[in-house]
Design a protein around this motif. Sequence first.
Motif, short mmCIF file in Angstrom:
data_model
loop_
_atom_site.label_atom_id
_atom_site.label_comp_id
_atom_site.label_asym_id
_atom_site.label_seq_id
_atom_site.Cartn_x
_atom_site.Cartn_y
_atom_site.Cartn_z
N ASP A 1 43.88 61.00 18.81
CA ASP A 1 43.63 61.11 17.21
C ASP A 1 44.79 60.06 16.69
N GLN B 1 39.25 56.26 12.82
CA GLN B 1 39.68 57.38 11.92
C GLN B 1 40.53 56.46 10.66
N ASP C 1 43.14 57.60 8.55
CA ASP C 1 44.21 58.45 8.14
C ASP C 1 45.07 58.16 7.02
N SER D 1 41.72 62.65 7.06
CA SER D 1 41.12 61.78 7.83
C SER D 1 39.65 61.61 7.32
#
Lengths: 445, 445
Positions: free
Chosen positions: B95, B139, B141, B333
């Motif tokens: 992540d 992602q 974020d 996110s």
Amino acid sequence: MGKPSIPKGTRDFLPKQMAGRNYIFNVVKRVFKNHGFLQIETPAIENLNTLTGKYGEEGDQLMFKILNRGDKFKRAINDGLQKETDFSELALKYDQTVPFARFVVQNQNEITFPFKRYQIQPVWRADRPGKGRYREFYQCDVDVVGSDSLLCEVELIQIYNEVLSALSIPNYTIKINNRKILFGIAEVIGEEDKIIDITITIDKLDKIGLEKVNEELLSKGVASDAVAKLQPIIKLSGSTFEKINILKQFLSESQTGLKGIEELEFVLDFIKKMNLEKSLDLDVTLARGLNYYTGIIFEVVCEGFKGSICGGGRYDGLTDQFGLKGMGAVGISFGADRIYDVLLEKDLFPEDAMQGLQVFFVNFGQREASYIFPLLSKLHKKNISSEIYPSSAKMKKQMSYADSKGARYVVLVGSNEIESGLISVKDMKNGIQEEIRFEDFLNKL
Amino acid sequence: MGKPSIPKGTRDFLPKQMAGRNYIFNVVKRVFKNHGFLQIETPAIENLNTLTGKYGEEGDQLMFKILNRGDKFKRAINDGLQKETDFSELALKYDQTVPFARFVVQNQNEITFPFKRYQIQPVWRADRPGKGRYREFYQCDVDVVGSDSLLCEVELIQIYNEVLSALSIPNYTIKINNRKILFGIAEVIGEEDKIIDITITIDKLDKIGLEKVNEELLSKGVASDAVAKLQPIIKLSGSTFEKINILKQFLSESQTGLKGIEELEFVLDFIKKMNLEKSLDLDVTLARGLNYYTGIIFEVVCEGFKGSICGGGRYDGLTDQFGLKGMGAVGISFGADRIYDVLLEKDLFPEDAMQGLQVFFVNFGQREASYIFPLLSKLHKKNISSEIYPSSAKMKKQMSYADSKGARYVVLVGSNEIESGLISVKDMKNGIQEEIRFEDFLNKL
């Protein structure tokens, strides 16, 4: 746990560095788009067998392989397997070109040929890290696949010039050569089967010098009379015109070699008409390490920077290996990381590449904050970058934060301002402070 | 070699898909920038020990690990080592959050706190691939680190709303909860040490139903009276106000639980003032699988799409593990890939997201091409996307290519046109063809 670190050869990019990188990417993208190239992306991970054997032995070794997981891993252990390839089926991209060839074959029914695409993504090589050499770095690639026309090479030379001059790269030179000429040379000296070895060795001339090149050629099994014959080629000099004449004679017995000369002449002719010939330099020692090149090849160097900042060339037939025959292909690649280093070293980033915050609101407390949040919404709707400090910290701390963000306006909204309906705005560029209605401030921006 | 393919769970992005993705990224970036967030990037590869233990057991298993190369690999084989971690020291990002925490600690002297950053990069998880679930996915974020202020949560809710409405996402709901409430619940039922198990199990309510949740709680060693006590919480319903009142009673013995309620009330109060409360839904079964959350947590769902399209929450203290104590942190996110699927399915991409070529020149041969290349240069200087077909192929082929590029104008320059100094321009939108001087055409564009 000790001090946190990242794998060697990789980097974090702080906001300032990102702004510089984005500046480069934006210039590159703009030029690519202007020329009708379309963006694609391929995954970072490819099947290992897509990549192996495409980059020569060194490439296979320097590839980052993904460890098989779970049962597959256990089976390899239990069966006593001992090769790296027994433990891996996937690898990280080593360049954009081979995955692009795979992409073209796999998606051939979705695309119209000639297919002009660009791609800006990272690649990974477990090379020894050093100045300008990273293990994870970005390549900005632009390629045409499905055309044999040398006009593609001409357009790519235009693109080199447009990008590099837009970025104000100082005194760059586009080195040009042709793999066919190199093959012709190998043919003339009677060492056709050693062409890869010969080109890789010639490529090292700048690094290790003539003597070591000759030694290496001999040690790689090139016959001594062949090495002797090769000398005028390695030492070739003069104007492009003079070089071509010498090459024509040298290659008079090699059909492939002469074809290589003819291709170069076609391109040079076009380039001359556009007054871009000064940027080009025919360099017969230029070989490019990668296996897949078949025709004209490029490498770009610039003043005060060791190593190349761009590469490229024609690689007809690369898609053959994935089952699509007879595809012409040519492309070039901009090394964003090295270009970044050049711009940084020579202070060539434009001032507005790093855009600061436009409006900063000092936070005096919860009541004021809840008054300010709706004002922020209005600013955001007009795409004006603006924020409030998240807590009512000391003024000094808040102001030093505003400063670090490069805030253009600092706004004070305390209880007085809420009552009067006026906000207090300080222009940090000229130090002038004024009381103004928020709506008027908004219109002024 | 068989048909080329890519690893399961990964994807190629064709130009049309890239245009859609870029549309999403651009909206997201614009909103992030408006709020004063700055972009950073971290490497795709991290040291394995940076990532392990941060995502729970499942995370460690689903992480893509890089195979050690050369001597390190041989040593592991020769020493008869048998664990995956004996063969790997590096892994692909799982992540953005954990690498970001590592980044903050490693670069703490280069950044000013509170640090507001955004990051748009891929991550990798060896999850079972399925609809909306990929092994390589992006992602987007946006996080604040170095602040405990709940105004950060308020701003992030604003950002959810600004992005999702700019993208016209239909009937989305921002589910909100607080890990402190969940911890309080565990405390009240006397199962503090099982908080992770309990939250992970409660998180499955939507998927497996109440009965299976209860079974799983029991099978994980939660006492049966504790499971019984838990029922009103799992079945909690009503308005946010009603839910909060029930929770207050339930948690009256838990200081942490009440703190969680208080935090929620603060945020809801602010959100109400901005008329955004309709987008929020207090969902006490929302737990989020990842270990690191400590406070308010979010998940966004939308009509007609299974699974969440965004996530996030507060994760105070994540940097502790890398040696920087007492850092508040919160972030959200956006799942670009799922948002893409939603927009595609509901046909919500704006028409101009995919911009076509502006000018296409038919290629009649080398003489005409060398006349056209300088004209192209002039168009490119004005940022007008334009190209010439790379060879003098049949008209039909060239026109079908122009069509595939969505060309707005098709230009014919044959020997007649070169003599007359006029070019022949066809507007593909209305079919009108005219003879015009190139300079006039250029000015018209």
